[in-house]
Design an enzyme around this catalytic site. Structure first.
Site, PDB file in Angstrom:
ATOM      1  N   ARG A 223       0.873  -1.148   0.188  1.00 44.24           N
ATOM      2  CA  ARG A 223      -0.061  -0.166   0.233  1.00 44.24           C
ATOM      3  C   ARG A 223       0.841   1.021  -0.054  1.00 44.24           C
ATOM      4  O   ARG A 223       2.129   1.165   0.738  1.00 44.24           O
ATOM      5  CB  ARG A 223      -0.769   0.023   1.052  1.00 44.24           C
ATOM      6  CG  ARG A 223      -2.082  -0.720   1.239  1.00 44.24           C
ATOM      7  CD  ARG A 223      -2.925  -0.478   0.310  1.00 44.24           C
ATOM      8  NE  ARG A 223      -4.244  -1.677   0.241  1.00 44.24           N
ATOM      9  CZ  ARG A 223      -4.366  -2.576  -0.500  1.00 44.24           C
ATOM     10  NH1 ARG A 223      -3.288  -2.495  -1.383  1.00 44.24           N
ATOM     11  NH2 ARG A 223      -5.369  -3.396  -0.560  1.00 44.24           N
ATOM     12  N   HIS A 271      -0.951  -0.166  -9.991  1.00 50.09           N
ATOM     13  CA  HIS A 271      -1.499  -1.169  -9.063  1.00 50.09           C
ATOM     14  C   HIS A 271      -2.048  -2.431  -9.735  1.00 50.09           C
ATOM     15  O   HIS A 271      -3.102  -2.818  -9.694  1.00 50.09           O
ATOM     16  CB  HIS A 271      -2.731  -0.534  -8.264  1.00 50.09           C
ATOM     17  CG  HIS A 271      -3.274  -1.343  -6.983  1.00 50.09           C
ATOM     18  ND1 HIS A 271      -3.619  -0.736  -5.920  1.00 50.09           N
ATOM     19  CD2 HIS A 271      -2.973  -2.607  -6.790  1.00 50.09           C
ATOM     20  CE1 HIS A 271      -3.798  -1.560  -5.073  1.00 50.09           C
ATOM     21  NE2 HIS A 271      -3.873  -2.676  -5.626  1.00 50.09           N
TER      22      HIS A 271
HETATM   23  P1  NDP Z   1      -1.848 -11.598   4.572  1.00 48.78           P
HETATM   24  O1  NDP Z   1      -2.796 -11.023   5.571  1.00 48.78           O
HETATM   25  O2  NDP Z   1      -1.736 -13.186   4.250  1.00 48.78           O
HETATM   26  O3  NDP Z   1      -0.140 -11.542   5.315  1.00 48.78           O
HETATM   27  C1  NDP Z   1       0.165 -10.577   5.900  1.00 48.78           C
HETATM   28  C2  NDP Z   1       1.816 -10.587   6.232  1.00 48.78           C
HETATM   29  O4  NDP Z   1       2.085  -9.545   6.759  1.00 48.78           O
HETATM   30  C3  NDP Z   1       1.830 -11.675   7.704  1.00 48.78           C
HETATM   31  O5  NDP Z   1       2.863 -12.520   7.402  1.00 48.78           O
HETATM   32  C4  NDP Z   1       1.719 -10.915   8.762  1.00 48.78           C
HETATM   33  O6  NDP Z   1       2.524 -11.432   9.776  1.00 48.78           O
HETATM   34  C5  NDP Z   1       2.774  -9.495   8.368  1.00 48.78           C
HETATM   35  N1  NDP Z   1       2.381  -8.637   9.209  1.00 48.78           N
HETATM   36  C6  NDP Z   1       1.290  -7.929   9.567  1.00 48.78           C
HETATM   37  N2  NDP Z   1       1.324  -6.788  10.337  1.00 48.78           N
HETATM   38  C7  NDP Z   1       2.875  -7.125  10.669  1.00 48.78           C
HETATM   39  C8  NDP Z   1       3.884  -6.048  11.292  1.00 48.78           C
HETATM   40  N3  NDP Z   1       3.275  -5.256  12.307  1.00 48.78           N
HETATM   41  N4  NDP Z   1       5.068  -6.529  11.346  1.00 48.78           N
HETATM   42  C9  NDP Z   1       5.441  -7.542  10.740  1.00 48.78           C
HETATM   43  N5  NDP Z   1       4.742  -8.302   9.818  1.00 48.78           N
HETATM   44  C10 NDP Z   1       3.321  -8.029   9.800  1.00 48.78           C
HETATM   45  O7  NDP Z   1      -1.821 -10.663   3.476  1.00 48.78           O
HETATM   46  P2  NDP Z   1      -1.459 -11.175   1.762  1.00 48.78           P
HETATM   47  O8  NDP Z   1      -0.398 -11.678   1.703  1.00 48.78           O
HETATM   48  O9  NDP Z   1      -2.990 -11.625   1.212  1.00 48.78           O
HETATM   49  O10 NDP Z   1      -1.545  -9.557   1.319  1.00 48.78           O
HETATM   50  C11 NDP Z   1      -0.654  -8.612   1.485  1.00 48.78           C
HETATM   51  C12 NDP Z   1      -0.950  -7.355   1.156  1.00 48.78           C
HETATM   52  O11 NDP Z   1      -0.615  -7.231  -0.219  1.00 48.78           O
HETATM   53  C13 NDP Z   1      -2.506  -6.905   1.103  1.00 48.78           C
HETATM   54  O12 NDP Z   1      -3.002  -6.456   2.441  1.00 48.78           O
HETATM   55  C14 NDP Z   1      -2.502  -5.835   0.028  1.00 48.78           C
HETATM   56  O13 NDP Z   1      -2.104  -4.489   0.749  1.00 48.78           O
HETATM   57  C15 NDP Z   1      -1.395  -6.054  -0.772  1.00 48.78           C
HETATM   58  N6  NDP Z   1      -1.829  -6.438  -2.251  1.00 48.78           N
HETATM   59  C16 NDP Z   1      -1.469  -5.763  -3.340  1.00 48.78           C
HETATM   60  C17 NDP Z   1      -1.770  -6.293  -4.354  1.00 48.78           C
HETATM   61  C18 NDP Z   1      -1.449  -5.208  -5.856  1.00 48.78           C
HETATM   62  O14 NDP Z   1      -1.803  -5.582  -6.878  1.00 48.78           O
HETATM   63  N7  NDP Z   1      -0.355  -4.365  -5.594  1.00 48.78           N
HETATM   64  C19 NDP Z   1      -2.665  -7.216  -4.585  1.00 48.78           C
HETATM   65  C20 NDP Z   1      -3.222  -7.833  -3.508  1.00 48.78           C
HETATM   66  C21 NDP Z   1      -2.742  -7.498  -2.479  1.00 48.78           C
HETATM   67  P3  NDP Z   1       1.855 -12.859  10.598  1.00 48.78           P
HETATM   68  O15 NDP Z   1       2.207 -13.992   9.616  1.00 48.78           O
HETATM   69  O16 NDP Z   1       2.706 -13.098  11.868  1.00 48.78           O
HETATM   70  O17 NDP Z   1       0.283 -12.562  10.784  1.00 48.78           O
HETATM   71  C1  OXD Z   2      -5.357  -5.329  -3.286  1.00 51.79           C
HETATM   72  C2  OXD Z   2      -6.050  -6.019  -4.334  1.00 51.79           C
HETATM   73  O1  OXD Z   2      -5.827  -5.649  -2.120  1.00 51.79           O
HETATM   74  O2  OXD Z   2      -5.766  -5.565  -5.515  1.00 51.79           O
HETATM   75  O3  OXD Z   2      -4.753  -4.588  -3.546  1.00 51.79           O
HETATM   76  O4  OXD Z   2      -6.717  -6.980  -4.486  1.00 51.79           O
END
Ligand code: NDP
Ligand code: OXD
Length: 308
Positions: A223, A271
């Site tokens: 993000r 994006h």
């Molecule tokens: P998940 O919820 O599956 O994973 C999140 C990860 O981040 C987990 O490993 C979590 O740790 C870690 N995390 C969360 N908070 C912290 C913190 N404070 N410190 C350290 N680690 C932390 O998310 P996804 O993998 O599904 O997606 C991640 C992000 O990717 C989405 O939220 C979105 O913003 C972005 N995204 C972007 C897209 C694009 O096209 N650019 C498309 C899809 C998603 P833990 O394992 O310990 O819970």
């Molecule tokens: C996001 C998506 O969360 O594109 O960024 O799904």
């Protein structure tokens, strides 16, 4: 009869309506702010207006139209209802492709070669082995895990950082704030795949970006609000960082007049890193509508208190 509201102030979610209607012929599907949206039992959202969901008295659950839920949990009046998101292998595969391309862009020095080509300069860059290139993946969730393992299979030297301790074969795992400096200081290419929460907002600021070794690069797919853009630009202009592929921004779309499009060392992408197909998004919503009607637990729910 189930009624589904499509609630977004920045996207036309009506692209989901045909697939939802085909799978749920008896359902009524209403796009906010058309009359009747408040009476729906299900809200499918991307960036809903603040306070809108609190005005839905019959709401049973909320479904993000994407993987992230930050645009929903930021609502201070968010009603306490189950919150689901889209989780699909195709999204993880798309993310790995995007990150791999970006990693190779820096690892094989296409950024330099592109700049030289504009000057008609024939200069062959040096070639390093993947095992000499240290990748750091911020976030080891659904996407980060797939990306880390995919890069590791190509013999990149991969580490990952998560909130809670993780154990991934072939990936050096770090967790918690205390480990962040060690993680960043061994990272040549940093890939951001964190969810946006109160803890992760502004994480990539001048102080922490300086922990990266000189010449490191950023691939930013999470993000826009994770990154203090002015701090990144200052470090790239000063030569401490090599550059960045930026896929996400605090303001999307990036306006045409924004100088970022022309900033040396920065590649802006729209994006696009990983997009779920409309049929996939609709199928996951339909599955949860049917489960809710049958009294079964919903799938792909997030922990709204943790924010992801
Ligand atoms: P998940 O919820 O599956 O994973 C999140 C990860 O981040 C987990 O490993 C979590 O740790 C870690 N995390 C969360 N908070 C912290 C913190 N404070 N410190 C350290 N680690 C932390 O998310 P996804 O993998 O599904 O997606 C991640 C992000 O990717 C989405 O939220 C979105 O913003 C972005 N995204 C972007 C897209 C694009 O096209 N650019 C498309 C899809 C998603 P833990 O394992 O310990 O819970
Ligand atoms: C996001 C998506 O969360 O594109 O960024 O799904």
């Amino acid at each position: 009869m189930t009624s589904i509201a499509l609630v977004s102030q920045t996207q036309h979610l009506s692209f989901l309506a045909p697939a939802l209607q085909a799978a749920l012929p008896g359902a009524s599907i209403i796009a906010w702010p058309q009359p009747g949206w408040q009476d729906a039992q299900v809200a499918v959202c991307w960036d809903p207006p603040l306070g809108a969901l609190a005005r839905m008295p019959h709401l049973r659950f909320i479904h993000s139209s994407g993987a992230g839920v930050d645009h929903i949990v930021c609502d201070p009046d968010l009603p306490a209802r189950p919150l689901c998101r889209v989780v699909d292998d195709s999204v993880a595969e798309g993310m790995l492709e995007f990150v791999l391309w970006s990693v190779l862009y820096f690892h094989r020095r296409f950024d330099e070669v592109q700049a030289q080509a504009r000057q008609a300069q024939w200069l062959r860059p040096r070639q390093a082995r993947t095992r000499q290139c240290r990748i750091g993946v911020l976030g080891l969730g659904q996407l980060g895990t797939h990306v880390a393992q995919g890069l590791q299979q190509l013999h990149f030297d991969v580490a990952g950082w998560s909130r809670r301790p993780r154990d991934l074969a072939g990936v050096r795992c770090y967790s918690g704030d205390a480990a962040l400096q060690s993680f960043l200081s061994r990272t040549d290419i940093l890939v951001s795949l964190l969810p946006l929460t109160a803890e992760t907002q502004g994480l990539l600021d001048q102080r922490r970006l300086r922990w990266l070794p000189a010449g490191a690069a950023l691939v930013h797919c999470s993000r826009g609000q994770h990154l203090v853009l002015s701090d990144l630009l200052a470090l790239v202009r000063a030569g401490h960082l090599r550059g960045a592929v930026l896929d996400v921004f605090a303001q999307e779309p990036v306006p045409p007049e924004d100088a970022l499009w022309r900033e040396p060392g920065i590649l802006v992408t729209p994006h696009m890193a990983a997009l779920a197909k409309p049929e996939t998004i609709a199928a996951q919503i339909v599955e949860n509508v049917q489960r809710n009607a049958a009294g079964l637990p919903l799938l792909r729910c997030v922990d709204a208190a943790a924010g992801y």
